[in-house]
Motif scaffolding. Structure first.
Motif, PDB file in Angstrom:
ATOM      1  N   MET A  92       0.821  -1.181   0.000  1.00 37.28           N
ATOM      2  CA  MET A  92       0.000   0.000   0.000  1.00 37.28           C
ATOM      3  C   MET A  92       0.869   1.250   0.000  1.00 37.28           C
ATOM      4  SD  MET A  92      -3.280   0.751  -0.005  1.00 37.28           S
ATOM      5  CE  MET A  92      -4.197  -0.633   0.534  1.00 37.28           C
ATOM      6  N   SER A  93       1.936   1.220   0.802  1.00 41.44           N
ATOM      7  CA  SER A  93       2.791   2.399   0.880  1.00 41.44           C
ATOM      8  C   SER A  93       3.588   2.623  -0.400  1.00 41.44           C
ATOM      9  CB  SER A  93       3.736   2.303   2.079  1.00 41.44           C
ATOM     10  OG  SER A  93       4.568   1.185   1.947  1.00 41.44           O
ATOM     11  N   GLU A  94       3.712   1.601  -1.240  1.00 45.48           N
ATOM     12  CA  GLU A  94       4.445   1.737  -2.495  1.00 45.48           C
ATOM     13  C   GLU A  94       3.608   2.389  -3.593  1.00 45.48           C
ATOM     14  OE1 GLU A  94       7.720   1.036  -2.811  1.00 45.48           O
ATOM     15  OE2 GLU A  94       7.614   0.594  -0.664  1.00 45.48           O
ATOM     16  N   LEU A  95       2.295   2.440  -3.413  1.00 48.73           N
ATOM     17  CA  LEU A  95       1.429   3.076  -4.414  1.00 48.73           C
ATOM     18  C   LEU A  95       1.570   4.584  -4.309  1.00 48.73           C
ATOM     19  CD1 LEU A  95      -1.832   0.990  -3.870  1.00 48.73           C
ATOM     20  CD2 LEU A  95      -0.200   0.755  -5.749  1.00 48.73           C
ATOM     21  N   ASN A  96       1.361   5.283  -5.444  1.00 50.42           N
ATOM     22  CA  ASN A  96       1.406   6.732  -5.344  1.00 50.42           C
ATOM     23  C   ASN A  96       0.165   7.226  -4.619  1.00 50.42           C
ATOM     24  OD1 ASN A  96      -0.731   7.468  -7.183  1.00 50.42           O
ATOM     25  ND2 ASN A  96       0.632   6.956  -8.879  1.00 50.42           N
ATOM     26  N   GLU A 127      -2.209   9.299  -5.070  1.00 54.63           N
ATOM     27  CA  GLU A 127      -3.494   9.431  -5.756  1.00 54.63           C
ATOM     28  C   GLU A 127      -4.200   8.080  -5.880  1.00 54.63           C
ATOM     29  OE1 GLU A 127      -0.546  10.715  -7.288  1.00 54.63           O
ATOM     30  OE2 GLU A 127      -0.935  12.579  -6.197  1.00 54.63           O
ATOM     31  N   VAL A 128      -3.418   7.019  -6.048  1.00 52.83           N
ATOM     32  CA  VAL A 128      -3.988   5.693  -6.269  1.00 52.83           C
ATOM     33  C   VAL A 128      -4.390   5.031  -4.948  1.00 52.83           C
ATOM     34  CG1 VAL A 128      -3.482   3.391  -7.192  1.00 52.83           C
ATOM     35  CG2 VAL A 128      -2.699   5.413  -8.415  1.00 52.83           C
ATOM     36  N   ARG A 129      -3.698   5.354  -3.847  1.00 54.01           N
ATOM     37  CA  ARG A 129      -3.956   4.711  -2.554  1.00 54.01           C
ATOM     38  C   ARG A 129      -5.425   4.779  -2.153  1.00 54.01           C
ATOM     39  NH1 ARG A 129       0.805   7.355   0.993  1.00 54.01           N
ATOM     40  NH2 ARG A 129       2.516   6.334  -0.063  1.00 54.01           N
ATOM     41  N   ILE A 130      -5.972   5.974  -2.194  1.00 55.28           N
ATOM     42  CA  ILE A 130      -7.351   6.158  -1.741  1.00 55.28           C
ATOM     43  C   ILE A 130      -8.301   5.378  -2.628  1.00 55.28           C
ATOM     44  CG2 ILE A 130      -9.179   7.852  -1.346  1.00 55.28           C
ATOM     45  CD1 ILE A 130      -6.801   7.890   0.637  1.00 55.28           C
ATOM     46  N   GLU A 131      -8.057   5.406  -3.920  1.00 54.33           N
ATOM     47  CA  GLU A 131      -8.890   4.664  -4.865  1.00 54.33           C
ATOM     48  C   GLU A 131      -8.867   3.172  -4.530  1.00 54.33           C
ATOM     49  OE1 GLU A 131     -11.455   4.825  -8.126  1.00 54.33           O
ATOM     50  OE2 GLU A 131     -10.327   6.522  -7.366  1.00 54.33           O
ATOM     51  N   ILE A 162     -11.411  -1.703  -2.424  1.00 54.93           N
ATOM     52  CA  ILE A 162     -11.306  -2.931  -1.637  1.00 54.93           C
ATOM     53  C   ILE A 162     -12.354  -2.938  -0.533  1.00 54.93           C
ATOM     54  CG2 ILE A 162      -9.870  -4.236  -0.014  1.00 54.93           C
ATOM     55  CD1 ILE A 162      -7.444  -3.448  -1.706  1.00 54.93           C
ATOM     56  N   ALA A 163     -12.567  -1.792   0.115  1.00 51.27           N
ATOM     57  CA  ALA A 163     -13.533  -1.720   1.210  1.00 51.27           C
ATOM     58  C   ALA A 163     -14.952  -2.002   0.736  1.00 51.27           C
ATOM     59  CB  ALA A 163     -13.473  -0.348   1.883  1.00 51.27           C
ATOM     60  N   LYS A 164     -15.261  -1.645  -0.494  1.00 52.11           N
ATOM     61  CA  LYS A 164     -16.619  -1.813  -1.019  1.00 52.11           C
ATOM     62  C   LYS A 164     -16.801  -3.115  -1.773  1.00 52.11           C
ATOM     63  CE  LYS A 164     -17.389   3.135  -1.171  1.00 52.11           C
ATOM     64  NZ  LYS A 164     -17.568   4.320  -1.996  1.00 52.11           N
ATOM     65  N   MET A 165     -15.778  -3.939  -1.796  1.00 47.65           N
ATOM     66  CA  MET A 165     -15.802  -5.193  -2.543  1.00 47.65           C
ATOM     67  C   MET A 165     -16.240  -6.340  -1.628  1.00 47.65           C
ATOM     68  SD  MET A 165     -12.437  -6.264  -4.594  1.00 47.65           S
ATOM     69  CE  MET A 165     -12.155  -7.878  -5.148  1.00 47.65           C
ATOM     70  N   ASP A 166     -17.046  -7.269  -2.140  1.00 49.54           N
ATOM     71  CA  ASP A 166     -17.501  -8.399  -1.334  1.00 49.54           C
ATOM     72  C   ASP A 166     -16.839  -9.702  -1.758  1.00 49.54           C
ATOM     73  OD1 ASP A 166     -19.224  -7.059   0.377  1.00 49.54           O
ATOM     74  OD2 ASP A 166     -20.815  -7.068  -1.118  1.00 49.54           O
ATOM     75  N   ALA A 167     -17.036 -10.110  -3.005  1.00 53.20           N
ATOM     76  CA  ALA A 167     -16.506 -11.386  -3.486  1.00 53.20           C
ATOM     77  C   ALA A 167     -16.107 -11.224  -4.947  1.00 53.20           C
ATOM     78  CB  ALA A 167     -17.557 -12.482  -3.349  1.00 53.20           C
ATOM     79  N   ALA A 168     -15.270 -12.140  -5.414  1.00 57.83           N
ATOM     80  CA  ALA A 168     -14.814 -12.090  -6.804  1.00 57.83           C
ATOM     81  C   ALA A 168     -14.668 -13.516  -7.327  1.00 57.83           C
ATOM     82  CB  ALA A 168     -13.471 -11.370  -6.893  1.00 57.83           C
ATOM     83  N   GLU A 213      -7.142  11.754   3.428  1.00 56.02           N
ATOM     84  CA  GLU A 213      -7.795  11.908   2.132  1.00 56.02           C
ATOM     85  C   GLU A 213      -9.141  11.201   2.085  1.00 56.02           C
ATOM     86  OE1 GLU A 213      -5.459  11.367  -1.418  1.00 56.02           O
ATOM     87  OE2 GLU A 213      -3.645  11.995  -0.364  1.00 56.02           O
ATOM     88  N   LEU A 214      -9.213  10.000   2.651  1.00 56.10           N
ATOM     89  CA  LEU A 214     -10.463   9.246   2.630  1.00 56.10           C
ATOM     90  C   LEU A 214     -11.545   9.967   3.439  1.00 56.10           C
ATOM     91  CD1 LEU A 214     -11.816   6.700   1.566  1.00 56.10           C
ATOM     92  CD2 LEU A 214     -11.046   5.508   3.623  1.00 56.10           C
ATOM     93  N   ALA A 215     -11.166  10.606   4.531  1.00 55.46           N
ATOM     94  CA  ALA A 215     -12.132  11.344   5.353  1.00 55.46           C
ATOM     95  C   ALA A 215     -12.739  12.501   4.574  1.00 55.46           C
ATOM     96  CB  ALA A 215     -11.470  11.843   6.627  1.00 55.46           C
TER      97      ALA A 215
END
Length: 189
Positions: free
Chosen positions: A1-5, A7-11, A16-22, A73-75
């Motif tokens: 997670m810390s390796e992502l830039n 702008e992409v982290r929050i996305e 992931i938080a809104k994902m249920d199954a795949a 940022e998420l807040a």
């Protein structure tokens, strides 16, 4: 997670938080992209690969600077989601919510040097919670160590705090202590 830039982290956190199954095919594709980090997870028709609990576990593993940036940022973007995730996480400052027996249990397991460095960068409430669960001699020794610590890097404080939180989480997994995560974790005394 810390390796992502940034702008992409929050996305990524939001998705992931809104994902249920795949489906396993989608997961396999992601596995290859992420260098097979999830290879041992693929076996069922569908599986949990997202949601609030999952992203809380992921964020519990990132460094504190990354965690703070993500939550700041998420807040702004989705305060309700940020609160839901935060409620599922345990951070160093949450030590004040542990009962005395739990604090005493983790104090037996942590490195005293880590404890001194972690307390140096913590709030007085956290320090008080720790001190009141120590013998007078141990408390005086720790207070002296903290007092004589100078020029401690924030990164060192955060790393020491993360190591202590890892001990607390391990003790919870082992059933030695209970972390109250708010709502539904009522204790009968």
């Amino acid at each position: 997670m810390s390796e992502l830039n940034k702008e992409v982290r929050i996305e990524v956190v939001e998705r992931i938080a809104k994902m249920d199954a795949a489906s396993p095919d989608v997961v396999r594709s992601i596995e290859q992209t992420l260098e097979k980090k999830f290879a041992n997870l693929v076996s069922a028709e569908s599986m949990d690969v997202g949601g609030i609990n999952y992203i809380a576990d992921v964020l519990n593993s990132v460094d504190r600077g990354t965690e703070k940036q993500i939550f700041d940022e998420l807040a702004q973007r989705d305060p309700k989601l940020a609160d839901e995730i935060r409620q599922k996480m345990f951070v160093f400052e949450d030590i004040v919510m542990l009962d005395d027996i739990s604090v005493q249990a983790f104090l037996k397991e942590v490195d005293p040097k880590d404890l001194a460095i972690a307390i140096k960068g913590s709030t007085s409430e956290v320090a008080d919670s720790v001190y009141r669960n120590m013998s007078q001699r141990a408390r005086e020794s720790l207070q002296t160590d903290v007092e004589y610590l100078h020029n401690v890097r924030l990164r060192d404080v955060e790393e020491a705090q993360q190591r202590i939180v890892a001990v607390i989480r391990r003790l919870e997994d082992d059933g030695v202590l209970t972390i109250s995560k708010g709502g539904g974790d009522e204790m009968i005394i």
